[in-house]
Design a protein around this motif. Structure first.
Motif, short mmCIF file in Angstrom:
data_model
loop_
_atom_site.label_atom_id
_atom_site.label_comp_id
_atom_site.label_asym_id
_atom_site.label_seq_id
_atom_site.Cartn_x
_atom_site.Cartn_y
_atom_site.Cartn_z
N ILE A 18 0.84 -1.20 0.00
CA ILE A 18 0.00 0.00 0.00
C ILE A 18 0.87 1.25 0.00
CG2 ILE A 18 -1.69 1.33 1.32
CD1 ILE A 18 -2.85 -1.11 -0.12
N ARG A 19 1.94 1.23 0.78
CA ARG A 19 2.84 2.39 0.81
C ARG A 19 3.42 2.66 -0.59
NH1 ARG A 19 5.50 0.92 4.81
NH2 ARG A 19 7.31 -0.06 3.82
N LYS A 20 3.81 1.60 -1.27
CA LYS A 20 4.35 1.74 -2.62
C LYS A 20 3.28 2.27 -3.58
CE LYS A 20 7.00 -0.99 -6.02
NZ LYS A 20 6.13 -0.94 -7.21
N ALA A 21 2.05 1.75 -3.43
CA ALA A 21 0.96 2.20 -4.29
C ALA A 21 0.66 3.68 -4.08
CB ALA A 21 -0.29 1.37 -4.02
N LEU A 22 0.72 4.13 -2.83
CA LEU A 22 0.48 5.55 -2.54
C LEU A 22 1.58 6.41 -3.16
CD1 LEU A 22 -0.65 5.35 1.20
CD2 LEU A 22 -2.10 5.70 -0.80
N GLU A 23 2.81 5.97 -3.02
CA GLU A 23 3.94 6.75 -3.55
C GLU A 23 3.87 6.86 -5.07
OE1 GLU A 23 7.24 4.58 -2.06
OE2 GLU A 23 7.14 5.45 -0.04
N GLU A 24 3.45 5.77 -5.72
CA GLU A 24 3.45 5.72 -7.18
C GLU A 24 2.09 6.06 -7.78
OE1 GLU A 24 4.89 1.85 -8.20
OE2 GLU A 24 6.90 2.22 -7.36
N ARG A 25 1.10 6.31 -6.91
CA ARG A 25 -0.28 6.56 -7.35
C ARG A 25 -0.77 5.40 -8.23
NH1 ARG A 25 1.66 9.96 -4.41
NH2 ARG A 25 1.21 12.21 -4.44
N ASP A 26 -0.50 4.20 -7.75
CA ASP A 26 -0.91 2.98 -8.45
C ASP A 26 -2.26 2.54 -7.90
OD1 ASP A 26 -1.24 0.54 -9.64
OD2 ASP A 26 0.49 -0.42 -8.68
N GLU A 53 3.72 13.99 5.29
CA GLU A 53 4.05 15.41 5.48
C GLU A 53 4.40 16.12 4.18
OE1 GLU A 53 7.14 15.34 8.36
OE2 GLU A 53 5.82 14.74 10.02
N ARG A 54 4.92 15.37 3.20
CA ARG A 54 5.39 16.02 1.97
C ARG A 54 4.26 16.28 0.98
NH1 ARG A 54 7.26 13.85 -2.73
NH2 ARG A 54 7.29 11.76 -1.82
N ASP A 55 3.45 15.27 0.72
CA ASP A 55 2.42 15.41 -0.32
C ASP A 55 1.08 14.82 0.11
OD1 ASP A 55 3.31 12.84 -0.28
OD2 ASP A 55 3.64 12.64 -2.43
N GLY A 56 0.78 14.98 1.39
CA GLY A 56 -0.43 14.39 1.94
C GLY A 56 -1.71 14.86 1.29
N ALA A 57 -1.81 16.14 1.00
CA ALA A 57 -3.03 16.67 0.40
C ALA A 57 -3.27 16.05 -0.97
CB ALA A 57 -2.96 18.19 0.30
N ASP A 58 -2.21 15.89 -1.74
CA ASP A 58 -2.34 15.29 -3.07
C ASP A 58 -2.72 13.82 -2.98
OD1 ASP A 58 -1.89 15.42 -6.04
OD2 ASP A 58 -0.39 13.91 -5.54
N MET A 60 -4.28 12.26 -0.49
CA MET A 60 -5.64 12.11 0.02
C MET A 60 -6.66 12.44 -1.06
SD MET A 60 -7.45 11.09 2.60
CE MET A 60 -6.48 11.19 4.12
N THR A 61 -6.43 13.51 -1.79
CA THR A 61 -7.34 13.88 -2.88
C THR A 61 -7.43 12.75 -3.90
OG1 THR A 61 -6.85 16.23 -2.59
CG2 THR A 61 -7.78 15.56 -4.71
N ALA A 88 -8.15 18.53 2.41
CA ALA A 88 -8.15 18.31 0.96
C ALA A 88 -9.11 17.18 0.59
CB ALA A 88 -6.74 17.99 0.48
N GLY A 89 -9.10 16.11 1.38
CA GLY A 89 -10.02 15.01 1.13
C GLY A 89 -11.46 15.40 1.32
N LEU A 90 -11.74 16.19 2.35
CA LEU A 90 -13.10 16.63 2.61
C LEU A 90 -13.65 17.48 1.46
CD1 LEU A 90 -12.76 17.62 6.39
CD2 LEU A 90 -13.97 15.64 5.47
N LYS A 91 -12.77 18.25 0.84
CA LYS A 91 -13.21 19.15 -0.23
C LYS A 91 -13.69 18.40 -1.47
CE LYS A 91 -10.48 23.22 1.07
NZ LYS A 91 -9.31 24.08 0.74
N VAL A 92 -13.16 17.20 -1.71
CA VAL A 92 -13.55 16.46 -2.91
C VAL A 92 -14.48 15.29 -2.59
CG1 VAL A 92 -11.45 17.11 -4.14
CG2 VAL A 92 -11.49 14.97 -2.84
#
Length: 270
Positions: A18-26, A53-58, A60-61, A88-92
């Motif tokens: 899952i961590r890899k999938a999140l990093e790669e947006r897989d 911390e680095r790209d959490g909003a992206d 989560m969206t 960011a997640g709540l907004k979408v």
């Protein structure tokens, strides 16, 4: 009494895949685990991205839109300590089939997430702790009251708050288990809804023991009014126990085939 609510825990950044999938947006590993949990009876899917911390909003969206587009706007719990990512997640988020759950606020540094829940009319898990594990139920219930008052001031209804008494690891905190169960009963008697990370109970125990301990705790907690839990819905023994307890609590109608029925989870394919 309402049926027990299952929040599926298996999309978690602690898992290497899952961590890899999140990093790669897989999307594939994320969707696979979501489908497995929904097919097993989950009502909500917890999307846990860690601190991010680095790209959490992206992240989560991306995750919220991915899961809801694939599974008919499935209800989600947005799980991170990163406030900006949650917002960011709540907004979408599409709330057609249920409000989002913020996982989680506490009585310490994350208490402002209750205000965020009020702003976005979301649900929130309210962890009855401040700094570490509460010493006893006096402290636990004091935090519960503080969180409830903060929620009411933020415009939340009590049913929008899920109070977490903090399920504790039995391996090392065996003497605290009955205290947690008593806290669940006390919160229920106040008319509050409860939840918790059920798999915490058996964390660190042998693999073959974990379903037994988790199922036993679930049954005892449900007898005290436990409303929901963050669990692995693919644990068949645990799910059989929860279904049986719902029958005994008169939350589900008995049928001889009740163990085979999957009428309680979120129906994403209708």
């Amino acid at each position: 009494m309402e049926k027990f609510m299952i929040i599926g825990e298996r999309i978690h950044c602690i898992s290497p895949s899952i961590r890899k999938a999140l990093e790669e947006r897989d999307p594939a590993p994320i969707l696979k685990r979501a489908k497995e949990q929904l097919d097993a009876g989950a009502h909500y899917i917890d999307f846990n991205i860690g601190p991010a911390e680095r790209d959490g909003a992206d992240i989560m969206t991306w995750g919220v839109q991915l899961l809801q587009s694939e599974f008919n706007n499935v209800p989600l719990a947005l799980d991170t300590a990163n406030r900006n990512a949650i917002e960011a997640g709540l907004k979408v988020y599409n709330r057609e089939n249920g409000k989002p759950i913020i996982n989680s606020a506490d009585a310490g540094g994350r208490i402002e997430l209750i205000d965020l829940a009020g702003e976005y009319q979301a649900k929130v898990i309210a962890l009855c702790a401040k700094e570490g594990i509460p010493r006893d139920n006096d402290e636990r219930m004091a935090y519960c009251q503080e969180l409830l008052e903060r929620g009411l001031m933020a415009g939340l209804e009590p049913e929008d708050m899920l109070f977490d008494p903090l399920c504790l690891v039995i391996k090392g905190m065996q003497d605290k288990q009955m205290e947690v169960l008593e806290a669940i009963k006390m919160m229920t008697e106040m008319g509050l809804l409860t939840t918790g990370g059920l798999s915490n109970v058996s964390n660190g125990c042998p693999k073959h023991v974990r379903p037994i301990l988790d199922s036993a705790f679930a049954a005892m907690a449900m007898a005290n009014g436990f409303s929901s839990a963050i669990v692995n819905p693919c644990d068949e023994e645990l799910m059989r126990t929860i279904k049986s307890c719902d029958i005994i609590r008169n939350s589900s109608l008995y049928a001889d085939s009740y163990l085979e029925l999957n009428e309680g989870g979120f129906a994403y394919n209708v």
